[in-house]
Design an enzyme around this catalytic site. Structure first.
Site, PDB file in Angstrom:
ATOM      1  N   ILE A 509      84.249 -35.871  23.020  1.00  0.00           N
ATOM      2  CA  ILE A 509      85.677 -35.995  22.745  1.00  0.00           C
ATOM      3  C   ILE A 509      85.866 -37.159  21.765  1.00  0.00           C
ATOM      4  O   ILE A 509      86.940 -37.706  21.615  1.00  0.00           O
ATOM      5  CB  ILE A 509      86.499 -36.161  24.044  1.00  0.00           C
ATOM      6  CG1 ILE A 509      87.967 -35.833  23.814  1.00  0.00           C
ATOM      7  CG2 ILE A 509      86.291 -37.520  24.689  1.00  0.00           C
ATOM      8  CD1 ILE A 509      88.783 -35.657  25.090  1.00  0.00           C
ATOM      9  N   TRP A 510      84.778 -37.538  21.096  1.00  0.00           N
ATOM     10  CA  TRP A 510      84.750 -38.544  20.021  1.00  0.00           C
ATOM     11  C   TRP A 510      85.137 -39.942  20.491  1.00  0.00           C
ATOM     12  O   TRP A 510      85.621 -40.749  19.711  1.00  0.00           O
ATOM     13  CB  TRP A 510      85.647 -38.131  18.839  1.00  0.00           C
ATOM     14  CG  TRP A 510      85.419 -36.755  18.352  1.00  0.00           C
ATOM     15  CD1 TRP A 510      84.309 -36.279  17.708  1.00  0.00           C
ATOM     16  CD2 TRP A 510      86.298 -35.636  18.483  1.00  0.00           C
ATOM     17  NE1 TRP A 510      84.449 -34.957  17.423  1.00  0.00           N
ATOM     18  CE2 TRP A 510      85.662 -34.525  17.886  1.00  0.00           C
ATOM     19  CE3 TRP A 510      87.565 -35.461  19.034  1.00  0.00           C
ATOM     20  CZ2 TRP A 510      86.240 -33.262  17.836  1.00  0.00           C
ATOM     21  CZ3 TRP A 510      88.143 -34.211  18.991  1.00  0.00           C
ATOM     22  CH2 TRP A 510      87.492 -33.138  18.397  1.00  0.00           C
ATOM     23  N   HIS A 511      84.882 -40.226  21.759  1.00  0.00           N
ATOM     24  CA  HIS A 511      85.238 -41.549  22.281  1.00  0.00           C
ATOM     25  C   HIS A 511      83.986 -42.398  22.494  1.00  0.00           C
ATOM     26  O   HIS A 511      83.898 -43.154  23.461  1.00  0.00           O
ATOM     27  CB  HIS A 511      86.017 -41.411  23.595  1.00  0.00           C
ATOM     28  CG  HIS A 511      87.338 -40.734  23.442  1.00  0.00           C
ATOM     29  ND1 HIS A 511      88.128 -40.376  24.523  1.00  0.00           N
ATOM     30  CD2 HIS A 511      88.021 -40.337  22.348  1.00  0.00           C
ATOM     31  CE1 HIS A 511      89.234 -39.788  24.089  1.00  0.00           C
ATOM     32  NE2 HIS A 511      89.187 -39.751  22.769  1.00  0.00           N
ATOM     33  N   TYR A 512      83.016 -42.256  21.618  1.00  0.00           N
ATOM     34  CA  TYR A 512      81.794 -43.034  21.788  1.00  0.00           C
ATOM     35  C   TYR A 512      82.053 -44.516  21.494  1.00  0.00           C
ATOM     36  O   TYR A 512      82.905 -44.877  20.690  1.00  0.00           O
ATOM     37  CB  TYR A 512      80.651 -42.486  20.924  1.00  0.00           C
ATOM     38  CG  TYR A 512      80.978 -42.197  19.480  1.00  0.00           C
ATOM     39  CD1 TYR A 512      80.876 -43.194  18.522  1.00  0.00           C
ATOM     40  CD2 TYR A 512      81.365 -40.922  19.071  1.00  0.00           C
ATOM     41  CE1 TYR A 512      81.158 -42.939  17.200  1.00  0.00           C
ATOM     42  CE2 TYR A 512      81.649 -40.662  17.748  1.00  0.00           C
ATOM     43  CZ  TYR A 512      81.549 -41.675  16.814  1.00  0.00           C
ATOM     44  OH  TYR A 512      81.843 -41.418  15.495  1.00  0.00           O
ATOM     45  N   HIS A 513      81.303 -45.354  22.178  1.00  0.00           N
ATOM     46  CA  HIS A 513      81.533 -46.794  22.120  1.00  0.00           C
ATOM     47  C   HIS A 513      80.253 -47.508  22.558  1.00  0.00           C
ATOM     48  O   HIS A 513      79.288 -46.878  22.980  1.00  0.00           O
ATOM     49  CB  HIS A 513      82.708 -47.184  23.028  1.00  0.00           C
ATOM     50  CG  HIS A 513      82.575 -46.692  24.440  1.00  0.00           C
ATOM     51  ND1 HIS A 513      82.895 -45.397  24.806  1.00  0.00           N
ATOM     52  CD2 HIS A 513      82.126 -47.283  25.581  1.00  0.00           C
ATOM     53  CE1 HIS A 513      82.676 -45.224  26.102  1.00  0.00           C
ATOM     54  NE2 HIS A 513      82.194 -46.353  26.590  1.00  0.00           N
TER      55      HIS A 513
END
Length: 577
Positions: A509-513
């Site tokens: 969901i493109w929330h990489y961190h």
């Protein structure tokens, strides 16, 4: 003829040609006099602050610091303005499926086999995402040790320009009512706050369906204090070591769109700094390319080790997403994320719908489809399931286009972590990253609970008009798995567990961190440990993803919050000296 007049005519011709190609911005794009292509940069230039990365964090940070200091903002991508694939809600997915070398989204595949993208455009991920705007929880703010009053002021500063209340139409309303019916309560109405229950969140799409991004926050900038360079790729951060207790950052080397290298340096002064805001992939990558990282790994790429920092690139996480595809007997509106069910079990339930997934471009918007597969009859029909067979038999050819949507869940946290490494020394290339989805059993438990909630929402009375009564939930699960959602091998999930479905259908969901986390790579003021005059301010510093979507918090923290703190601390320091 006057040179300025020639430039004006040339710009007008270019604008007309772009419009003829369909790249006219339907709203008035801001007239940023401080934005330039990198080819216009001098061989060497000097600033008080150099910010690497004009994304969700870098743009508002540059706007704040430019009020009192000279700031250079370096962005490796181009401008979002005039690109309808970025601007218009109905075109969501087109940028994500654009794999050209200069596209706003640079694709990559994690070592886990999951399709993903990283932003390459002024405004960063806010130019590509599904637009959901929500603040971090109070507990998240407290655990991070942030000043609550300044946090709230900073959120409000962002929201004045880029956050809106979304229109609630049929599909989103049905999901909202379904969540309440199955017990995801209380109903919290429209709010930016992160509260247990069901709510309508904010969006960066306005009422006309036009996207507003972090680049819009540059409207707050002091034009005399800011220079923005587009299509500029930083190769290395430069450090001085002679006569210094610690290596001290003093400049950067970057290349323009023609491959010509330039140098930008800090003005003399002990308080001037370089700030990395290149994102969870770009910031660890640039630290390593500059000699700050795990010594053995750097030596394997023939990089001189400046500081042996083994935690750079560690702690990488990506919130796993799993979605159930739901064909609808009725037409549905085009909608992105608006409603969210924030459950006490650690899953967030959201939804999207409509024709933005029916076009070839939109088919990849949630990583779910191959291009050109816009017809449902291409999905494998499970003839052992009577409902599935009846569904395909009943469909007329004219109805076999995508009509329906998704209900998806995202896992809180997550607890699973991986790592990032260099593939090579080329800053244009993606590094290698593994997120280790569901390595921690708690993440898998949360996902399975989220899928169970989705199954109840689909079966709810409130959602019933958007479902075929003879399509069982196992049939929907099997249908979803028929699409190439990732590169992992699939199992027949008609009789298998929710946990197996989570593993088989995992997406981003493109929330990489992570990769430069607080306490491991940077201190509580986001200063890089072991060196001077260098900070990292972006999602790479996060231990966990804030709220149901991190963009509001990245804009708040990586920008206004830290910009104000840096400026205030500098004034206090000057006064005390």
């Amino acid at each position: 003829m006057d040179l300025s007049w020639c430039r004006f005519v040339g710009a007008l011709v270019v604008a007309i040609l772009l419009c003829l190609q369909g790249f006219c911005y339907s709203e008035q794009a801001p007239n940023y006099s401080f934005v330039h292509d990198s080819t216009s940069a001098p061989n060497i230039s000097y600033y008080d602050y150099i910010i690497i990365g004009g994304g969700t964090a870098g743009c508002p940070l540059a706007a704040t610091l430019s009020q009192n200091y000279s700031v250079l903002l370096i962005e490796r991508g181009g401008s979002p303005y005039g690109n309808p694939n970025i601007t218009n809600l109905a075109n969501f997915g087109a940028s994500l499926s654009d794999n050209t070398p200069t596209s706003p989204a640079q694709p990559f595949i994690s070592e886990d086999g999951v399709y993903n993208s990283r932003a390459r455009v002024l405004g960063g991920g806010s130019c590509l995402n599904a637009g959901f705007y929500t603040r971090a929880s109070v507990d998240y703010v407290n655990n991070a040790g942030w000043d609550g009053n300044l946090v709230n002021q900073s959120y409000q500063w962002v929201e004045k320009l880029v956050a809106f209340e979304p229109p609630m139409r049929q599909w989103q309303s049905a999901v909202r009512d379904g969540l309440l019916e199955v017990g995801v309560t209380p109903y919290n109405g429209f709010t930016y706050d992160h509260i247990i229950g069901t709510k309508v969140g904010g969006t960066i799409f306005d009422r006309d369906g036009h996207r507003h991004t972090a680049a819009d926050l540059l409207e707050y900038a002091n034009p005399k204090g800011l220079t923005v360079l587009l299509n500029a790729t930083v190769h290395q951060i430069l450090f001085r070591t002679k006569g210094k207790a610690k290596p001290t950052a003093h400049g950067v080397i970057f290349s323009d769109s023609l491959g010509i290298k330039h140098r930008a340096q800090l003005n003399k002064g002990s308080k001037n700094e370089i700030i990395l805001s290149a994102g969870a992939l770009g910031s660890p990558q640039l630290l390593m390319l500059s000699g700050v990282g795990p010594a053995e790994h750097l030596r394997s790429h023939n990089i001189t080790v400046l500081v042996d920092q083994p935690m750079v690139g560690q702690g990488m996480s990506d919130n796993p997403m799993n979605a159930i595809y739901i064909p609808s007997p009725l037409d549905v509106e085009v909608s992105l994320i608006q409603v969210v069910g924030i459950t006490p079990v650690g899953s967030y339930i959201e939804a999207a719908s409509g024709a933005n997934f029916g076009s070839p471009a939109g088919m990849q918007s949630f990583g779910m489809f191959e291009p050109q597969t816009g017809e449902l009859f291409t999905v494998r029909s499970d003839q052992s399931n009577p409902g599935m067979a009846k569904f395909f038999e009943a469909m007329k050819p004219a109805d076999r286009v995508f009509r329906g949507g998704f209900i998806l869940e995202k896992v809180l946290g997550p607890s699973s972590t991986g790592h990032l490494e260099l593939r090579n020394k080329n800053p244009h290339d993606n590094p290698s990253v593994r997120f280790n989805y569901f390595q921690d059993p708690e993440d898998l438990r949360r996902c399975a609970e989220g899928i169970r909630i989705i199954s109840r929402v689909i079966a709810s009375r409130a959602f019933s008009k958007f479902t075929y009564p003879y399509l069982s939930f196992p049939a929907l699960v099997n249908m979803t798995l028929s699409f190439p959602v990732n590169m992992l091998p699939k199992h027949n999930n008609v009789t298998s567990s929710h946990e197996q479905f989570c593993r088989d259908s995992v997406m981003t969901i493109w929330h990489y961190h992570g990769g430069n986390q607080v306490g491991k790579v940077v201190d509580n003021d986001y200063k890089v440990l072991g060196v001077d005059a260098l900070r990292v301010i972006d999602g790479s510093t996060f231990q966990y993803s804030p709220g149901t979507n991190p963009q509001a918090t990245v804009m708040m923290l990586g920008s206004r919050y830290m910009g104000v703190k840096i400026a205030n601390d500098r004034v206090k320091s000057d006064g005390s000296s």
